[in-house]
Structures are given as structure tokens and as C-alpha cells.
Write a protein that holds these residues in place. Structure first.
Motif, mmCIF file in Angstrom:
data_model
loop_
_atom_site.group_PDB
_atom_site.id
_atom_site.type_symbol
_atom_site.label_atom_id
_atom_site.label_comp_id
_atom_site.label_asym_id
_atom_site.label_seq_id
_atom_site.Cartn_x
_atom_site.Cartn_y
_atom_site.Cartn_z
ATOM 1 N N GLN A 333 2.766 -29.074 -37.348
ATOM 2 C CA GLN A 333 1.940 -27.966 -36.878
ATOM 3 C C GLN A 333 1.752 -26.990 -38.039
ATOM 4 O O GLN A 333 2.727 -26.539 -38.637
ATOM 5 C CB GLN A 333 2.619 -27.274 -35.694
ATOM 6 N N VAL A 334 0.497 -26.689 -38.370
ATOM 7 C CA VAL A 334 0.194 -25.803 -39.486
ATOM 8 C C VAL A 334 -0.480 -24.552 -38.948
ATOM 9 O O VAL A 334 -1.516 -24.634 -38.272
ATOM 10 C CB VAL A 334 -0.727 -26.494 -40.513
ATOM 11 N N VAL A 335 0.095 -23.390 -39.232
ATOM 12 C CA VAL A 335 -0.477 -22.127 -38.780
ATOM 13 C C VAL A 335 -0.676 -21.201 -39.979
ATOM 14 O O VAL A 335 -0.048 -21.368 -41.024
ATOM 15 C CB VAL A 335 0.427 -21.437 -37.730
ATOM 16 N N VAL A 336 -1.565 -20.249 -39.817
ATOM 17 C CA VAL A 336 -1.785 -19.201 -40.815
ATOM 18 C C VAL A 336 -1.050 -17.964 -40.320
ATOM 19 O O VAL A 336 -1.493 -17.330 -39.355
ATOM 20 C CB VAL A 336 -3.280 -18.918 -41.002
ATOM 21 N N PRO A 337 0.072 -17.615 -40.937
ATOM 22 C CA PRO A 337 0.898 -16.516 -40.411
ATOM 23 C C PRO A 337 0.155 -15.191 -40.312
ATOM 24 O O PRO A 337 0.267 -14.480 -39.318
ATOM 25 C CB PRO A 337 2.058 -16.431 -41.412
ATOM 26 N N VAL A 338 -0.605 -14.860 -41.351
ATOM 27 C CA VAL A 338 -1.341 -13.594 -41.378
ATOM 28 C C VAL A 338 -2.757 -13.884 -41.848
ATOM 29 O O VAL A 338 -2.968 -14.247 -43.009
ATOM 30 C CB VAL A 338 -0.677 -12.567 -42.308
ATOM 31 N N ALA A 339 -3.723 -13.751 -40.951
ATOM 32 C CA ALA A 339 -5.125 -14.007 -41.288
ATOM 33 C C ALA A 339 -5.862 -12.678 -41.420
ATOM 34 O O ALA A 339 -6.370 -12.129 -40.437
ATOM 35 C CB ALA A 339 -5.769 -14.887 -40.226
ATOM 36 N N THR A 340 -5.885 -12.127 -42.631
ATOM 37 C CA THR A 340 -6.621 -10.904 -42.920
ATOM 38 C C THR A 340 -7.326 -11.070 -44.258
ATOM 39 O O THR A 340 -6.927 -11.890 -45.095
ATOM 40 C CB THR A 340 -5.692 -9.676 -43.006
ATOM 41 N N LEU A 341 -8.355 -10.277 -44.474
ATOM 42 C CA LEU A 341 -9.048 -10.304 -45.760
ATOM 43 C C LEU A 341 -8.144 -9.817 -46.874
ATOM 44 O O LEU A 341 -8.228 -10.292 -48.013
ATOM 45 C CB LEU A 341 -10.322 -9.460 -45.674
ATOM 46 N N ASP A 342 -7.266 -8.873 -46.564
ATOM 47 C CA ASP A 342 -6.306 -8.394 -47.570
ATOM 48 C C ASP A 342 -5.391 -9.524 -48.023
ATOM 49 O O ASP A 342 -5.128 -9.671 -49.229
ATOM 50 C CB ASP A 342 -5.472 -7.244 -47.002
ATOM 51 N N ARG A 343 -4.889 -10.325 -47.068
ATOM 52 C CA ARG A 343 -4.001 -11.432 -47.439
ATOM 53 C C ARG A 343 -4.763 -12.469 -48.281
ATOM 54 O O ARG A 343 -4.225 -13.008 -49.246
ATOM 55 C CB ARG A 343 -3.419 -12.076 -46.186
ATOM 56 N N PHE A 344 -6.009 -12.724 -47.935
ATOM 57 C CA PHE A 344 -6.834 -13.634 -48.724
ATOM 58 C C PHE A 344 -6.916 -13.140 -50.168
ATOM 59 O O PHE A 344 -6.695 -13.905 -51.114
ATOM 60 C CB PHE A 344 -8.233 -13.732 -48.114
ATOM 61 N N ALA A 345 -7.241 -11.850 -50.355
ATOM 62 C CA ALA A 345 -7.396 -11.292 -51.700
ATOM 63 C C ALA A 345 -6.085 -11.335 -52.482
ATOM 64 O O ALA A 345 -6.076 -11.608 -53.692
ATOM 65 C CB ALA A 345 -7.922 -9.865 -51.610
ATOM 66 N N GLU A 346 -4.971 -11.067 -51.804
ATOM 67 C CA GLU A 346 -3.663 -11.083 -52.476
ATOM 68 C C GLU A 346 -3.342 -12.478 -53.005
ATOM 69 O O GLU A 346 -2.892 -12.632 -54.146
ATOM 70 C CB GLU A 346 -2.578 -10.639 -51.488
ATOM 71 N N ALA A 399 -7.654 -22.184 -45.545
ATOM 72 C CA ALA A 399 -7.022 -22.062 -44.227
ATOM 73 C C ALA A 399 -7.148 -20.636 -43.694
ATOM 74 O O ALA A 399 -7.416 -20.424 -42.501
ATOM 75 C CB ALA A 399 -5.557 -22.473 -44.304
ATOM 76 N N ILE A 400 -6.953 -19.640 -44.559
ATOM 77 C CA ILE A 400 -7.071 -18.247 -44.121
ATOM 78 C C ILE A 400 -8.506 -17.932 -43.723
ATOM 79 O O ILE A 400 -8.756 -17.291 -42.694
ATOM 80 C CB ILE A 400 -6.600 -17.289 -45.238
ATOM 81 N N ALA A 401 -9.472 -18.393 -44.515
ATOM 82 C CA ALA A 401 -10.876 -18.143 -44.193
ATOM 83 C C ALA A 401 -11.248 -18.772 -42.854
ATOM 84 O O ALA A 401 -11.934 -18.152 -42.029
ATOM 85 C CB ALA A 401 -11.770 -18.686 -45.306
#
Length: 412
Positions: A333-346, A399-401
Motif C-alpha cells: 500500500q503506497v500513500v502520500v503522507p502530506v499532499a501540499t504544494l509546499d511539500r512538493f516544492a521542498e 505521486a504528490i501531484a
């Protein structure tokens, strides 16, 4: 890089103790390679390395899954394996590099940061000893009150301290003198006990799983579980999450030590150590068999054994996020723990991605604007030439997107 380890003996005991065991089904355990270049999958009598597309790369028989123990070296090129005897195996070919003449009954191996030594608890928990990783020769023994006990122990990354779980205390031990440096008690020793702990990647904080006995009217005791954060230097305890109703199976730190993933019998809790609970995911109703953050921290992989019911947990969990995708015949099972634009940029910045993937408007708030931005980022990612960014980073960003789009659609 934090050392990875998996003691299959303990997992086997947990699984073997179940009353609902399906004797005929294959049981799986998982070890993800630190650079996300593959996954080691262990069954009762075989270990196999799979590539990121889940194609087998190498395989090797195991003598006994109950006694097998795998511990990756700090550089990730080889691994220490107990397969009847202690050996060093190549991580890619699974071939023996060298044999170590160390007692097979030794437990809890810990590598030094440079990979030159390995520390073991002696067979029968008699004591602790340091060995040369090239020859297996004994270098020195660590003596003292606690070093021959049955306590769970974790070494700090610089090997200056050893943290031991003494059930009602966390002990900080000096491995040079063997003496106790400090002990920190749980807040309520009458009702609380430490069921597990994990050290942050930088060695500065300890996440504690604490069981708390409830006052009940029945003869049977009931427990709930709390998460605490212990600062190694100051010894201060901070409460993170209280009254989790289910036993905490595992506790993992994210790569930048900003969050914790707490896995229970029913759900995955994502906890920001500076604030509170930030996400929840439904856990599949199967036997838990290992978990790991991806190299850049954008994804969390949870592996299951086929030992129990293969159905999906249908129990509703309030405020639960999407359960994520599945891989390896539905066992991962694969999940994205935190899906935010900030996390993407980091994450994009951490792998030196082009500025268009790091410098964009992360403050948009409407679901439609977030979905539009996520779609644009996906287009840019897929257009990148091969090798522009590490594959693991690209996988995390994609995955985040994708999670951002799904999340935005659910809020419309």
C-alpha cells in the motif's frame, strides 16, 4: 543515512501466535533499499531482490525464515545476513562476499557509521561486543549493568550514546564506560509502559509508543496508546497524540524528521511533531509486514503478508484520507503522507529540480487552483529528460501531484 534493520524472528513470532493463521499461504517481509532502487522480499525460504517495476533481479534460498536476520550496511552496497551463519552479501547479486566467524546466536547487530565494525548482543543476552566487520575478530566488550539485559537498544548515529527501553524508563547509556548517563521515566509509572521507540534520523529525538492502562469495571485490563517525543539532550517529554485505541505496530520518522508515521491495526497516522495529527489513512486488513518512507519522503510504503484475510478493511475512519495505490500483487500500500504544494516544492528543491518545479505559487487555496497547479507540475515532470532528477525524486513528485488532484476533486 539512518541504518535499516529488520529482525524477522520477532515478526515471525507475532505472526505464528495468531489464531487465524493460514498455514498454506506464503508469508512476506519487506526491506526497501535506501536509494529506492529496489525492494528485498523475504518469504519462508527465499529472498528476492525486485527492481522498482517489481521485476525479480536476484534470488537466493534461505535456511530458516524464523532465524533469518538482514541488516543493511551504512553505504547500502552490502548487507549482513544470518542464514545459519553470519555472512556479508552483495545487495545486488545476493552472493556471499565473506563469512564472519561470529556466534549465530548473537542478536541486534548495529553497524558503525564507517562500516568497519559491528556491535552485537551476545547469545543469551550475556553482554555486548564489538567486532571487526572484515574479519569477525572481537575488538572489545562493553561491560556494565545493562549490557547483558533483554532491553531493546538503539545506538545514536554517531555511536556516542545507546538508548535502551527499560519499560518504565528510557535509559541513556555511555558505550565507552558502560555507565548510565540518564534515565527518563514515563509520566505515570503506575499505568504507563513503553511498548516501542524509534530514534530520529539526526539522533536528537526519540519517538515513544506508550501503552496506558485504563480504569475499567471489568477484570480484564484495557489499554490505549499515546505518542510522546523525548529530547535526547534535555530529557524533556512532549505529548504528541493521546488515546489511540489500537496497538501501535510501528513508528517511522520521515526523512527530514518533521513528521512521524504511526501504524496501528486499523490505520496509518501522520503526525507533525511541531503541531498535531495531519493525516489518516485506512490500513488494509492483512498482517502488517514492514513499512518505509521513500528516499525523499514523499511516499510511505506499507507491506503486507498474505497470512490473514486478503480483503480491504471496510471499517470507516472519520477524516480518513484516500487509501493510496497498491503494488506487488496488491500487497504494498503506497500513500502520500502530506499532499501540499509546499511539500512538493521542498522535495523538488532537495533533489535540485529545475526552478520551475521549486519556485511557483504555493499559496493558492481553492480546490480548482490547486488542481490546475498540480496538473501543470505533472506536465513539467513528465517532460523532463531522463536523468534530469533522480528517479526516486521524480516518483515522489508525481505521486504528490496526483494526490493533490484527487484531494482537490474531493473538496469541490
Amino acid at each position: 543515512m539512518k541504518r535499516l534493520r529488520l529482525t524477522l524472528f520477532a515478526l515471525a513470532l507475532l505472526l505464528l501466535g495468531s489464531q487465524v493463521m493460514a498455514q498454506t499461504e506464503t508469508r512476506y517481509w519487506y526491506i526497501w533499499l535506501p536509494d529506492d532502487s529496489g525492494t528485498l522480499v523475504l518469504t519462508q525460504n527465499v529472498i528476492t531482490l525486485y527492481d522498482p517495476a517489481w521485476q525479480p533481479v536476484a534470488t537466493r534460498p534461505l535456511i530458516s525464515y524464523i532465524d533469518t536476520l538482514v541488516n543493511l550496511t551504512p553505504d547500502g552496497s552490502t548487507m549482513l545476513v544470518r542464514n545459519g551463519i553470519w555472512e556479508i552479501w552483495d545487495i545486488r547479486t545476493l552472493q556471499t562476499v565473506r563469512v564472519l566467524p561470529i556466534d549465530p546466536g548473537a542478536v541486534g547487530p548495529v553497524w558503525s557509521m564507517d562500516g568497519r565494525t559491528i556491535t552485537f548482543r551476545d547469545a543469551g543476552l550475556v553482554g555486548t561486543a564489538v567486532y571487526d566487520s572484515q574479519t569477525g575478530a572481537l575488538i572489545r566488550r562493553i561491560t556494565g549493568l545493562f549490557w547483558g539485559s533483554g532491553f531493546d537498544m538503539i545506538w545514536t548515529p554517531d555511536r556516542s550514546l545507546v538508548i535502551a527501553n527499560a519499560l518504565y524508563y528510557i535509559l541513556l547509556l555511555d558505550p565507552n564506560s558502560g555507565l548510565e548517563v540518564n534515565r527518563i521515566a514515563v509520566p505515570d509509572r503506575e499505568r504507563m509502559s513503553i511498548s516501542g521507540f524509534n530514534l530520529s534520523n539526526d539522533g536528537q529525538q526519540i519517538a515513544l509508543r506508550i501503552g496506558r492502562k485504563l480504569d475499567t469495571q471489568t477484570q480484564q485490563s484495557a489499554f490505549q496508546y499515546d505518542l510522546f517525543l523525548l529530547d535526547v539532550e534535555s530529557g524533556s517529554l512532549t505529548s504528541l497524540v493521546q488515546s489511540v485505541p489500537d496497538y501501535l505496530l510501528d513508528l517511522l520518522w520521515s526523512k527530514p524528521d518533521s513528521e512521524l508515521a504511526a501504524i496501528t491495526n486499523n490505520e496509518i497516522l501522520i503526525v507533525d511533531i511541531n503541531s498535531s495529527l495531519v493525516n489518516r489513512f485506512v490500513l488494509q486488513s492483512r498482517a502488517f509486514a514492514g513499512a518505509s518512507y521513500s528516499q525523499y519522503g514523499g511516499q510511505l510504503r506499507v507491506g503486507y503478508s498474505m497470512l490473514f484475510d486478503t480483503g480491504v478493511n471496510q471499517d470507516s475512519i472519520s477524516n480518513a484520507a484516500q487509501s493510496g495505490s497498491s503494488e506487488f500483487n496488491g500487497l504494498i500500500q503506497v500513500v502520500v503522507p502530506v499532499a501540499t504544494l509546499d511539500r512538493f516544492a521542498e522535495i523538488a528543491a532537495s533533489c535540485n529540480a529545475p526552478t520551475t518545479l521549486t519556485n511557483f505559487n504555493t499559496t493558492v487555496q481553492t480546490p480548482n487552483a490547486i488542481a490546475t497547479q498540480a496538473q501543470a507540475l505533472t506536465v513539467q515532470l513528465t517532460a523532463l529528460p531522463s536523468g534530469a532528477i533522480p528517479p526516486g525524486c521524480k516518483a515522489d513528485l508525481l505521486a504528490i501531484a496526483a494526490a493533490l488532484e484527487v484531494q482537490a476533486q474531493g473538496e469541490e
